[in-house]
Design an enzyme around this catalytic site. Sequence first.
Site, short mmCIF file in Angstrom:
data_model
loop_
_atom_site.label_atom_id
_atom_site.label_comp_id
_atom_site.label_asym_id
_atom_site.label_seq_id
_atom_site.Cartn_x
_atom_site.Cartn_y
_atom_site.Cartn_z
N HIS A 40 46.55 35.05 46.12
CA HIS A 40 45.49 34.92 47.15
C HIS A 40 45.96 35.66 48.41
O HIS A 40 46.29 36.85 48.34
CB HIS A 40 45.20 33.42 47.35
CG HIS A 40 43.98 33.10 48.16
ND1 HIS A 40 42.95 33.98 48.39
CD2 HIS A 40 43.63 31.95 48.83
CE1 HIS A 40 42.01 33.40 49.14
NE2 HIS A 40 42.41 32.17 49.42
N ASP B 215 43.36 43.07 50.58
CA ASP B 215 44.79 43.08 50.90
C ASP B 215 45.46 44.42 50.64
O ASP B 215 46.58 44.65 51.10
CB ASP B 215 45.50 41.98 50.09
CG ASP B 215 44.97 40.61 50.44
OD1 ASP B 215 44.83 40.32 51.63
OD2 ASP B 215 44.68 39.82 49.51
N ARG C 73 35.59 45.18 52.25
CA ARG C 73 36.57 44.91 53.31
C ARG C 73 37.68 45.97 53.28
O ARG C 73 38.24 46.33 54.31
CB ARG C 73 37.16 43.49 53.16
CG ARG C 73 36.10 42.40 53.21
CD ARG C 73 36.66 41.03 52.87
NE ARG C 73 37.14 40.98 51.50
CZ ARG C 73 37.72 39.91 50.93
NH1 ARG C 73 37.91 38.81 51.66
NH2 ARG C 73 38.12 39.93 49.68
N HIS D 122 40.19 41.36 41.20
CA HIS D 122 39.49 40.26 41.88
C HIS D 122 38.83 39.36 40.86
O HIS D 122 38.39 39.82 39.80
CB HIS D 122 38.43 40.78 42.86
CG HIS D 122 38.09 39.78 43.91
ND1 HIS D 122 37.12 38.83 43.72
CD2 HIS D 122 38.61 39.56 45.14
CE1 HIS D 122 37.05 38.07 44.80
NE2 HIS D 122 37.94 38.48 45.68
N ARG E 138 40.53 33.17 58.46
CA ARG E 138 39.87 32.34 57.44
C ARG E 138 39.43 30.99 58.00
O ARG E 138 38.49 30.36 57.50
CB ARG E 138 40.84 32.21 56.23
CG ARG E 138 40.32 31.50 54.99
CD ARG E 138 38.97 31.99 54.51
NE ARG E 138 38.83 33.39 54.17
CZ ARG E 138 38.88 33.93 52.97
NH1 ARG E 138 39.09 33.17 51.94
NH2 ARG E 138 38.68 35.23 52.79
N SER F 28 41.40 29.21 49.26
CA SER F 28 41.52 28.58 50.59
C SER F 28 40.25 27.85 50.98
O SER F 28 40.31 26.74 51.54
CB SER F 28 41.91 29.61 51.66
OG SER F 28 41.09 30.76 51.59
N1 NMX Z 1 47.73 44.03 38.18
C1 NMX Z 1 48.08 43.75 36.90
N2 NMX Z 1 47.39 42.96 36.08
C2 NMX Z 1 46.25 42.45 36.56
C3 NMX Z 1 45.78 42.74 37.85
C4 NMX Z 1 46.58 43.55 38.68
N3 NMX Z 1 46.26 43.82 39.95
N4 NMX Z 1 44.61 42.08 38.05
C5 NMX Z 1 44.34 41.41 36.90
N5 NMX Z 1 45.35 41.62 36.01
C6 NMX Z 1 45.52 41.02 34.69
C7 NMX Z 1 45.63 39.51 34.84
O1 NMX Z 1 46.94 39.15 35.26
C8 NMX Z 1 45.25 39.06 33.45
O2 NMX Z 1 46.37 39.29 32.59
P1 NMX Z 1 46.74 38.25 31.40
O3 NMX Z 1 45.50 38.15 30.56
O4 NMX Z 1 47.90 38.89 30.75
O5 NMX Z 1 47.06 36.96 32.10
C9 NMX Z 1 44.15 40.05 33.08
O6 NMX Z 1 44.37 41.22 33.91
C10 NMX Z 1 42.74 39.55 33.31
O7 NMX Z 1 42.64 39.14 34.65
P2 NMX Z 1 41.24 39.25 35.43
O8 NMX Z 1 40.27 38.37 34.73
O9 NMX Z 1 40.89 40.67 35.64
O10 NMX Z 1 41.62 38.69 36.88
P3 NMX Z 1 41.65 37.18 37.38
O11 NMX Z 1 40.27 36.81 37.82
O12 NMX Z 1 42.31 36.28 36.42
O13 NMX Z 1 42.61 37.29 38.66
C11 NMX Z 1 43.47 38.21 40.65
C12 NMX Z 1 42.21 37.86 39.87
C13 NMX Z 1 43.09 38.62 42.06
C14 NMX Z 1 44.37 36.97 40.75
C15 NMX Z 1 44.20 39.35 39.93
O14 NMX Z 1 43.38 40.50 39.89
C16 NMX Z 1 45.54 39.70 40.56
O15 NMX Z 1 46.54 39.06 40.21
N6 NMX Z 1 45.60 40.71 41.48
C17 NMX Z 1 46.80 41.03 42.20
C18 NMX Z 1 47.05 40.04 43.33
C19 NMX Z 1 46.07 40.23 44.46
O16 NMX Z 1 45.82 41.33 44.93
N7 NMX Z 1 45.51 39.12 44.97
C20 NMX Z 1 44.63 39.17 46.16
C21 NMX Z 1 43.17 38.78 45.87
C22 NMX Z 1 42.37 38.87 47.14
N8 NMX Z 1 42.72 37.82 48.11
O17 NMX Z 1 42.98 38.09 49.23
O18 NMX Z 1 42.81 36.63 47.75
C1 MLT Z 2 39.22 35.93 49.47
O1 MLT Z 2 38.97 36.59 50.49
O2 MLT Z 2 39.19 34.68 49.49
C2 MLT Z 2 39.69 36.64 48.25
O3 MLT Z 2 39.08 37.88 48.10
C3 MLT Z 2 39.72 35.81 47.01
C4 MLT Z 2 38.42 35.37 46.43
O4 MLT Z 2 37.33 35.61 46.91
O5 MLT Z 2 38.52 34.72 45.35
#
Ligand code: NMX
Ligand code: MLT
Length: 441
Positions: free
Chosen positions: A271, A373, A327, A318, A399, A241
């Site tokens: 996100h 979240d 948070r 994350h 935000r 964002s």
């Molecule tokens: N559940 C299952 N698998 C996960 C998770 C999770 N919570 N987090 C990471 N992975 C997987 C990811 O999908 C990837 O799999 P593949 O190689 O098969 O594609 C692998 O682990 C490596 O990912 P990372 O490098 O650890 O994480 P990345 O930086 O790519 O992604 C997120 C970060 C936040 C997108 C990821 O952790 C996620 O999808 N979390 C769940 C959604 C979430 O809670 N998002 C909110 C973030 C905070 N916000 O408010 O924005």
């Molecule tokens: C945020 O608050 O924007 C989330 O934790 C995602 C991020 O920092 O990449």
Amino acid sequence: MGILKDRFKVKAEAHATEVKELLKQNGSKKIGEVQLSQIYQGMRGITGLVSETSLLDAKEGIRFRGYSIPDLQKSLPKVPGGNEPLPEGLFYLMLIGELPDEEAVAYITSSWQRRSHVPNHVFAAIDALPVTAHPMTMFVSGIMALQTESNFARRYADGMNKKDYWDAVFDDSMDLIARLPRVAAYIYRRKYHNNQHIQPNGLLDWAGNLAHMLGFEDESFKELMRLYMTIHADHEGGNVSAHTTHLVGSALSDPYLSLAAGMNGLAGPLHGLANQEVVKWITEMQQELKTEVPTKGQIETYVKNTLSSGKVVPGYGHAVLRKTDPRFTAQMDFAKRHFPEDPLVQIVWNIYDVVPPILESLGKVKNPWPNVDAHSGALLVHYGMKEYEFYTVLFGVSRSLGVLASLIWDRALGFALERPKSVTTDLVKSWLSGKDEIWGD
Ligand code: NMX
Ligand code: MLT
């Protein structure tokens, strides 16, 4: 001009001079290297942006101008008798770089009250959408409809000098922040309360008034909104964002256009939409297991089923953080102080015990710990706000503080149009075979 704009002008002029000199002396210094995998994998770890309002440390979490969340809880002004920081104070801190006194915070509260009028066509634009539309769709439509009010767009069309861009962005940002609680509350009351709207209360602070217009008069819900609006406000510049708002703003799209773009990014499930996904996922778990209070063993099985069906566990992981998100901890502490026995909060805490070792055991998840979240929805449900599709709108209202404070800085520092270079895989293969020089034009 008003104390906030006056103080910002002084700070911005001094800082712009300092940055100019810093670049003159050090502009060609190397600050990192880029590996091939990084350009295919979300540019993770590439430092490519400057954002003055906050900085994220992988282990410690977010600091706003050097202040952690507990620091803010201690040092920012509060309402009389209150415990939680006023988001007005955080906005001042992000913009000016110093802690505000009570007077500065009161100035921002009254300035946002004065600027909060939302024209009727904005409500008409939201009403034009079916009531079944997602609240984030309504929110972005509302922001786009507000764009008719942009000072920046009007002044640019009249031939504004580039030295004044920050001034017009400042006014638009202040107006937008002032108006968003009304837009958000309108969406909530339209969709979930039969169009019974609540007029603003001009005596309340920004977050307290949001709680009031949503229909929650409990003082502890108002306190939750003050905390919620503070902790979700900013997470340095690279999150989707913030980065999107900055990117779109770099084309000199006005703050309304830029924020709407950022909010479209916030609406993605990886996100900001993750806050709704967490409560949805827990609700589905309760339904599938036919119990209100699943045991840790049942949660473990459910988590494993989620993973084996190719889905993520929402609220965990994350891109930058490598520890429990402070948070999350701030919200856990709020629940401990106000309602430690709440059943949904208890489930959230049991999930916190169960999920990290399972994610760790996959061997690929870089951060098995909860993010912001994972906890926010349970606090809202406690007060009766069960309509989880609305949660990301609250995240978005908060935000706006960080991304718009940053956008004002972007224009004050004269940041350029953002336009990184992209390549094709054919070119990458050509580099690798030595036919083309890497980084050659
Ligand atoms: N559940 C299952 N698998 C996960 C998770 C999770 N919570 N987090 C990471 N992975 C997987 C990811 O999908 C990837 O799999 P593949 O190689 O098969 O594609 C692998 O682990 C490596 O990912 P990372 O490098 O650890 O994480 P990345 O930086 O790519 O992604 C997120 C970060 C936040 C997108 C990821 O952790 C996620 O999808 N979390 C769940 C959604 C979430 O809670 N998002 C909110 C973030 C905070 N916000 O408010 O924005
Ligand atoms: C945020 O608050 O924007 C989330 O934790 C995602 C991020 O920092 O990449």
